[in-house]
Write a protein that holds these residues in place. Structure first.
Motif, short mmCIF file in Angstrom:
data_model
loop_
_atom_site.label_atom_id
_atom_site.label_comp_id
_atom_site.label_asym_id
_atom_site.label_seq_id
_atom_site.Cartn_x
_atom_site.Cartn_y
_atom_site.Cartn_z
N LEU A 147 5.96 1.00 2.35
CA LEU A 147 6.61 -0.14 1.70
C LEU A 147 7.83 0.31 0.90
O LEU A 147 8.89 -0.30 0.97
N ASP A 148 7.65 1.37 0.13
CA ASP A 148 8.75 1.86 -0.71
C ASP A 148 9.94 2.32 0.11
O ASP A 148 11.09 2.20 -0.32
N SER A 149 9.66 2.84 1.31
CA SER A 149 10.75 3.33 2.16
C SER A 149 11.38 2.22 2.99
O SER A 149 12.39 2.44 3.67
N GLY A 150 10.78 1.02 2.96
CA GLY A 150 11.31 -0.09 3.73
C GLY A 150 10.88 -0.12 5.18
O GLY A 150 11.38 -0.93 5.96
N GLU A 151 9.94 0.76 5.56
CA GLU A 151 9.50 0.84 6.96
C GLU A 151 8.63 -0.35 7.37
O GLU A 151 8.58 -0.71 8.54
N ILE A 152 7.94 -0.94 6.38
CA ILE A 152 7.13 -2.13 6.65
C ILE A 152 7.34 -3.12 5.50
O ILE A 152 7.83 -2.75 4.43
N ASN A 153 6.94 -4.39 5.73
CA ASN A 153 7.05 -5.39 4.67
C ASN A 153 5.65 -5.72 4.13
O ASN A 153 4.65 -5.18 4.62
N GLU A 154 5.59 -6.60 3.14
CA GLU A 154 4.32 -6.93 2.50
C GLU A 154 3.30 -7.50 3.48
O GLU A 154 2.11 -7.19 3.42
N GLU A 155 3.78 -8.34 4.40
CA GLU A 155 2.88 -8.96 5.38
C GLU A 155 2.28 -7.89 6.29
O GLU A 155 1.08 -7.90 6.60
N ALA A 157 1.91 -4.78 5.55
CA ALA A 157 1.06 -3.91 4.73
C ALA A 157 -0.36 -4.44 4.65
O ALA A 157 -1.33 -3.67 4.64
N ARG A 158 -0.50 -5.76 4.60
CA ARG A 158 -1.84 -6.36 4.44
C ARG A 158 -2.75 -6.09 5.63
O ARG A 158 -3.97 -6.08 5.49
N THR A 159 -2.16 -5.90 6.81
CA THR A 159 -2.98 -5.70 8.01
C THR A 159 -2.77 -4.33 8.65
O THR A 159 -3.22 -4.09 9.76
N HIS A 160 -2.10 -3.42 7.94
CA HIS A 160 -1.81 -2.09 8.50
C HIS A 160 -3.12 -1.34 8.77
O HIS A 160 -4.03 -1.34 7.94
N PRO A 161 -3.25 -0.69 9.93
CA PRO A 161 -4.51 0.00 10.28
C PRO A 161 -4.85 1.16 9.34
O PRO A 161 -6.01 1.59 9.30
N ARG A 162 -3.85 1.67 8.59
CA ARG A 162 -4.13 2.79 7.68
C ARG A 162 -3.99 2.37 6.22
O ARG A 162 -3.69 3.17 5.36
N LYS A 163 -4.26 1.10 5.95
CA LYS A 163 -4.03 0.59 4.59
C LYS A 163 -4.99 1.20 3.57
O LYS A 163 -4.73 1.16 2.38
N ASN A 164 -6.12 1.77 4.03
CA ASN A 164 -7.07 2.38 3.11
C ASN A 164 -6.87 3.88 2.92
O ASN A 164 -7.64 4.53 2.22
N MET A 165 -5.83 4.44 3.53
CA MET A 165 -5.56 5.88 3.41
C MET A 165 -4.89 6.17 2.08
O MET A 165 -3.81 5.67 1.78
N SER A 199 -8.85 -6.94 -5.04
CA SER A 199 -7.41 -7.17 -4.88
C SER A 199 -7.01 -7.41 -3.43
O SER A 199 -6.01 -8.09 -3.17
N ASN A 200 -7.78 -6.90 -2.46
CA ASN A 200 -7.47 -7.15 -1.05
C ASN A 200 -7.93 -8.53 -0.58
O ASN A 200 -7.45 -9.04 0.43
N MET A 201 -8.85 -9.14 -1.31
CA MET A 201 -9.43 -10.42 -0.91
C MET A 201 -8.89 -11.60 -1.71
O MET A 201 -8.85 -12.72 -1.21
N VAL A 202 -8.50 -11.36 -2.95
CA VAL A 202 -8.07 -12.43 -3.85
C VAL A 202 -6.60 -12.24 -4.20
O VAL A 202 -6.21 -11.16 -4.66
N THR A 203 -5.78 -13.25 -3.98
CA THR A 203 -4.35 -13.14 -4.26
C THR A 203 -4.08 -13.21 -5.76
O THR A 203 -4.92 -13.69 -6.55
#
Length: 248
Positions: A147-155, A157-165, A199-203
């Motif tokens: 996200l910080d590098s601009g490679e992906i956006n917020e949307e 990020a929410r479904t990225h396969p490595r979001k728990n890494m 935080s992943n379930m509640v906005t």
């Protein structure tokens, strides 16, 4: 200052790898700690409990008082985090059943209106003030780097396969350097400390809606946990909710 805390296994996990504790050593002097054992690793529940209990034990034996300055509290937190990291790393190396274990860790030292936070991992701290909620921590995660590098956006990020890494965790590195921040709370403000199961379930908008309800602090905490479960309950759900009331 009023505190409530909750932890729930959620709907998808076999065990609860979150651990939390709130302890007061003197009027106006409280430590709140929350840890989320690393999912998919051995003994994540062991790591989270070890980390929290280590900090609580250190806090109860410390000479911190309500008028300790922010620099002293920050130094204490950094040393406590280093100690917890060393303890968990040593156990993970010596016990095959604990190999690879680690945990996120957020801790807050409340000194009446002044609060100093320390943070490692992707558990979060939010400050609610005047109808808005503001994140006080930044996830130490692979997705956040993207996200910080601009490679992906917020949307994405929410479904990225490595979001728990995680890029940082207690117990998985030789040394640890937590993010540390001090804030001064005002009457009517809330602090939300939570694992990513919340935080992943509640906005953020939903958190604001719940906090603004005319309800007790306990009822608000229960509603947040219920909402996380209603919207998937994909992970363990833990939170510490605190409020600075008028006259505190």
């Amino acid at each position: 200052m009023e505190f409530v805390h909750r932890t729930d296994i959620g709907k998808k996990r076999a065990i609860n790898e979150d651990y939390l504790q709130v302890v007061e050593t003197a009027p106006g002097m409280t430590l709140a700690v929350l840890a989320d054992g690393m999912g998919g690793h051995n003994a994540g529940d062991v790591a989270s409990e070890l980390a929290v209990r280590f900090l609580v034990d250190r806090f109860e034996k410390s000479d911190l008082v309500t008028d300790s300055n922010a620099q002293a509290v920050s130094a204490w937190l950094k040393e406590a985090y280093e100690g917890a990291n060393s303890r968990i790393s040593t156990i993970a190396e010596s016990d095959p059943s604990c190999k690879g274990m680690g945990t996120t860790l957020i801790a807050a030292v409340f000194q009446e209106r002044k609060v100093t936070f320390a943070h490692i991992g992707d558990s979060r701290v939010y400050l609610y003030s005047k109808g808005e909620i503001h994140p006080l921590t930044k996830d130490h995660s692979y997705v956040n780097v993207l996200l910080d590098s601009g490679e992906i956006n917020e949307e994405q990020a929410r479904t990225h396969p490595r979001k728990n890494m995680l890029m940082k965790a207690i117990g998985t590195e030789l040394s640890i350097d937590p993010d540390i921040l001090t804030v001064t709370m005002r009457e009517g403000e809330y602090v939300v400390m939570c694992s990513d199961g919340l935080s992943n379930m509640v906005t953020a908008e939903q958190m604001v809606h719940v906090i603004q309800k005319d309800a007790t602090l306990s009822a608000k905490a229960d509603t947040l946990v219920a909402l996380a479960n209603e919207q998937g309950g994909e992970d363990n759900i833990s939170l510490i909710l605190s409020q600075l009331k008028a006259g505190d």
